[in-house]
Structure formats: structure tokens, C-alpha cells
Enzyme design. Structure first.
Site, PDB file in Angstrom:
ATOM      1  N   LYS A  80      32.439  27.706  -0.025  1.00 30.63           N
ATOM      2  CA  LYS A  80      33.661  27.737  -0.604  1.00 30.63           C
ATOM      3  C   LYS A  80      33.738  26.819  -1.876  1.00 30.63           C
ATOM      4  O   LYS A  80      33.062  25.753  -2.090  1.00 30.63           O
ATOM      5  CB  LYS A  80      34.519  26.950   0.467  1.00 30.63           C
ATOM      6  CG  LYS A  80      34.677  28.030   1.482  1.00 30.63           C
ATOM      7  CD  LYS A  80      35.884  27.514   2.516  1.00 30.63           C
ATOM      8  CE  LYS A  80      35.796  27.372   4.076  1.00 30.63           C
ATOM      9  NZ  LYS A  80      34.551  27.174   4.179  1.00 30.63           N
TER      10      LYS A  80
ATOM     11  N   GLU B 273      33.339  33.400  14.178  1.00 31.04           N
ATOM     12  CA  GLU B 273      33.865  32.267  14.414  1.00 31.04           C
ATOM     13  C   GLU B 273      35.308  32.309  14.582  1.00 31.04           C
ATOM     14  O   GLU B 273      35.631  33.215  14.165  1.00 31.04           O
ATOM     15  CB  GLU B 273      33.355  31.251  13.539  1.00 31.04           C
ATOM     16  CG  GLU B 273      33.898  31.526  11.968  1.00 31.04           C
ATOM     17  CD  GLU B 273      34.316  30.453  11.096  1.00 31.04           C
ATOM     18  OE1 GLU B 273      35.011  29.733  11.674  1.00 31.04           O
ATOM     19  OE2 GLU B 273      34.091  30.719  10.064  1.00 31.04           O
TER      20      GLU B 273
HETATM   21  N1  PSU Z   1      35.127  30.672   6.244  1.00 33.17           N
HETATM   22  C1  PSU Z   1      36.370  31.199   5.700  1.00 33.17           C
HETATM   23  N2  PSU Z   1      37.483  30.416   6.050  1.00 33.17           N
HETATM   24  C2  PSU Z   1      37.291  29.156   6.865  1.00 33.17           C
HETATM   25  C3  PSU Z   1      36.011  28.685   7.166  1.00 33.17           C
HETATM   26  C4  PSU Z   1      34.875  29.694   6.670  1.00 33.17           C
HETATM   27  O1  PSU Z   1      36.617  32.112   5.005  1.00 33.17           O
HETATM   28  O2  PSU Z   1      38.175  28.557   7.259  1.00 33.17           O
HETATM   29  C5  PSU Z   1      35.909  27.498   7.945  1.00 33.17           C
HETATM   30  C6  PSU Z   1      34.536  27.515   8.686  1.00 33.17           C
HETATM   31  O3  PSU Z   1      34.676  27.369  10.261  1.00 33.17           O
HETATM   32  C7  PSU Z   1      33.556  26.508   8.372  1.00 33.17           C
HETATM   33  C8  PSU Z   1      34.500  25.683   8.028  1.00 33.17           C
HETATM   34  O4  PSU Z   1      32.848  25.992   9.250  1.00 33.17           O
HETATM   35  O5  PSU Z   1      35.538  26.313   7.401  1.00 33.17           O
HETATM   36  C9  PSU Z   1      34.237  24.200   7.203  1.00 33.17           C
HETATM   37  O6  PSU Z   1      34.622  22.997   7.713  1.00 33.17           O
HETATM   38  P1  PSU Z   1      34.081  21.752   7.207  1.00 33.17           P
HETATM   39  O7  PSU Z   1      34.146  21.704   5.588  1.00 33.17           O
HETATM   40  O8  PSU Z   1      35.292  20.482   7.559  1.00 33.17           O
HETATM   41  O9  PSU Z   1      33.091  21.610   7.576  1.00 33.17           O
END
Ligand code: PSU
Ligand code: MN
Length: 302
Positions: free
Chosen positions: A158, A24
């Protein structure tokens, strides 16, 4: 289908059933500071190649979803100021406007599925946010996992999230969670969370067999392959707890909402750890890229 452009190399590999790993771009543009993001992007591609698979980094340039980007295209995306973070709900808007954007896990899984790529590596998937009962903030990543037959290699979710509710929702959605060498769902910066996985797998062969069984007889959903950050790279518990508390308090005070929440929290974690969180993030990304390539190779072999 001119909105989706698969690079010739990736298209040839998919057609020949050779191993391909989707990557991604949101983590490159929004999850990491520059130039770290761009360097990590190139490093992940090299790691995938070194482990016998072809990388397909996915992002949107000039209204075209690119599956398999050149380094010049990646640099362009990373150097676009304020580039959009694109999830499935904003995919069409960015494409129809001829814009550029980096794809989240959710948007990348969607594009990977359309291109026929079954294995994807990220850092940490999104999930149910803390206080979701007030904000309603649940990452589109979970819904995308429920909709697309793609195996997602992730260091858990996360730690800034509500992990118990994230795991609970994955179960509700019918998305199996496999632990690679662990009984516990990892917490991104840390290896443990106290939460269980659906199956512990101690080898790539076990993971691959489970993914194959799921794609064959399970619901038409993805699979989470939870790969804990390597022990040597784990963030120390005290550093982690203090930084997390600081990051969450800063987000609360700033009143951050919506798709800005995750990039904001990751940036506050970086500030609160004097950059150490970026080193951990990079380490777990590399580890996930290795595992994803190994899974793609094993899936292609049978
Ligand atoms: N993994 C990482 N860093 C990131 C992400 C994933 O190590 O920044 C990103 C991914 O693209 C994931 C996003 O889809 O964080 C999640 O965002 P949200 O919580 O707004 O869906
Ligand atoms: Mn969100």
C-alpha cells in the site's frame, strides 16, 4: 486442532492436491466500506472458481478459525459491528475468548500454512510504515511472509507505506519479490514505485517455476508475487498524490496509531478521491485473484 476448521470442500481439494486459493477477511471488513466489502468478497470467490481453483476465505467465528467460509458466515463477519482485525499476536486471544475476527494477511498466511494452502491473494500487503523510526510500526505481514511457505499475490504494498524500506526488509527476511510483467515493485494504486523486483516474470509458468524453486531450495519463507493494478484501472498520478498527502496529513492530525492506521488511511483515500480509490482497490483485488488462481492451477499440475 479444534480451533482450526477446514471446510469439507477445501479439505477434500487439499487432500487431492487440487488448486486452492486462500483469501483474507480484513480487507472485507476494514479495508472497504460495506456493502462493497461483502460484494467484493463474493466476487473474488467467483473469480477464483472461474479460473479453475477453489477459494478458501479465512476468518474467525465463535472462536474457530474457519478455512473456507460460507456466504452466510462471511455476511455474519461483515455485519458484526467493530469486528476485531486479527493479526498473529491477537489470534490466540480472540480464539480463546470464543470471539469473531477478520484475519489480516499475516493471520491468513499463518492459517493457510497450517491448512496446507500454498497460494493466497490479497489487495496489498502491509509493510514498513512512514515514520516507523518514530512509531516502530512495521506490519506483521512482513514477519508472516518470513515464516510461512505461502505465495502471496499482491499489487505491491500500500502506497501509504514507506515502500523503499518495505522492499529492503523483504530482502533482509529472505522473501523473494517477483514482478508479474514488470521490473518495478508496484505501489497498490499505481503500477510503479521506482523500486526493483528480484525477478521479472512474464508468464504464470515463470512465476510457478520460481515459486517451486524457492520452496525447494530457498529459505522457509513465502514469496511475494507483485501484480500491478491493470493499466486501465490505475489511479491518475495527480489524484493519487493529492489524496495520499491528504490522507497522511489527516492521520497525523488525528494521531492514529497501531492497527487502526491502515484502515484509517484507506478510508481517507476513499474520501479524498470521492470513492475512486475503492474502485481501484476492487480492480486490483480481482486481478490478483485471477493470477493467484492461475498460479494454484499451474502448481497443482506438476
Ligand atoms: N489489501 C487491501 N485492503 C486491506 C488490506 C490488504 O486491498 O485492507 C489489509 C490486509 O489485511 C493487511 C492489512 O494485512 O491491510 C495491513 O494492516 P497493518 O498495516 O496494520 O499490518
Ligand atoms: Mn501496524
Amino acid at each position: 486442532m479444534h480451533h482450526l476448521s477446514v471446510s469439507p470442500a477445501v479439505a477434500a481439494a487439499i487432500a487431492a492436491r487440487q488448486p486452492v486459493v486462500a483469501l483474507e477477511t480484513t480487507l472485507i471488513t476494514h479495508g472497504l466500506p460495506q456493502p462493497d466489502g461483502l460484494q467484493v468478497a463474493a466476487e473474488l470467490e467467483r473469480i477464483v472458481v472461474a479460473h479453475g481453483a477453489l477459494p478458501a476465505t479465512i476468518g474467525i467465528l465463535d472462536g474457530v478459525v474457519r478455512v473456507g467460509m460460507t456466504s452466510a458466515e462471511l455476511a455474519r463477519l461483515a455485519e458484526t459491528p467493530g469486528v476485531a482485525k486479527v493479526n498473529p499476536s491477537t489470534f490466540a486471544a480472540v480464539v480463546a475468548a470464543g470471539g469473531c475476527g477478520s484475519t489480516t494477511v499475516a493471520a491468513t498466511v499463518l492459517a493457510a500454512d497450517q491448512a496446507g494452502i500454498r497460494v493466497f491473494a490479497t489487495g496489498g500487503i502491509g509493510g514498513v510504515h512512514r515514520q516507523a523510526e518514530i512509531t516502530g510500526d512495521v506490519s506483521a505481514d512482513l514477519l508472516a511472509l518470513a515464516r510461512h511457505r505461502v505465495a502471496v499475490v499482491t499489487a505491491g504494498a500500500k502506497a501509504v507505506l514507506d515502500l523503499p524500506r518495505t522492499v529492503e526488509l523483504l530482502e533482509t527476511l529472505g522473501v523473494p519479490v517477483l514482478g508479474y510483467g514488470t521490473d518495478e515493485f508496484p505501489a497498490f494504486y499505481r503500477r510503479t514505485s521506482g523500486l526493483r523486483v528480484d525477478r521479472r516474470c512474464d508468464s504464470i509458468a515463470e512465476i510457478t517455476a520460481t515459486i517451486r524453486a524457492h520452496f525447494e531450495i530457498g529459505p522457509p519463507t513465502g514469496v511475494v508475487v507483485a501484480n500491478p493494478v491493470p493499466l486501465a484501472d490505475e489511479m491518475p498520478q495527480d489524484v493519487y498524490e493529492a489524496a495520499l498527502a491528504a490522507a497522511l496529513a489527516a492521520a497525523d492530525e488525528a494521531g492514529v496509531r497501531g492497527r487502526d492506521v491502515t484502515p484509517f488511511l484507506l478510508d481517507r483515500m476513499r474520501a479524498a478521491t470521492a470513492g475512486a480509490s475503492v474502485t481501484v482497490n476492487r480492480a486490483l483485488l480481482i486481478s490478483n485473484a485471477v493470477v493467484a488462481a492461475e498460479i494454484a492451477v499451474a502448481l497443482a499440475a506438476t
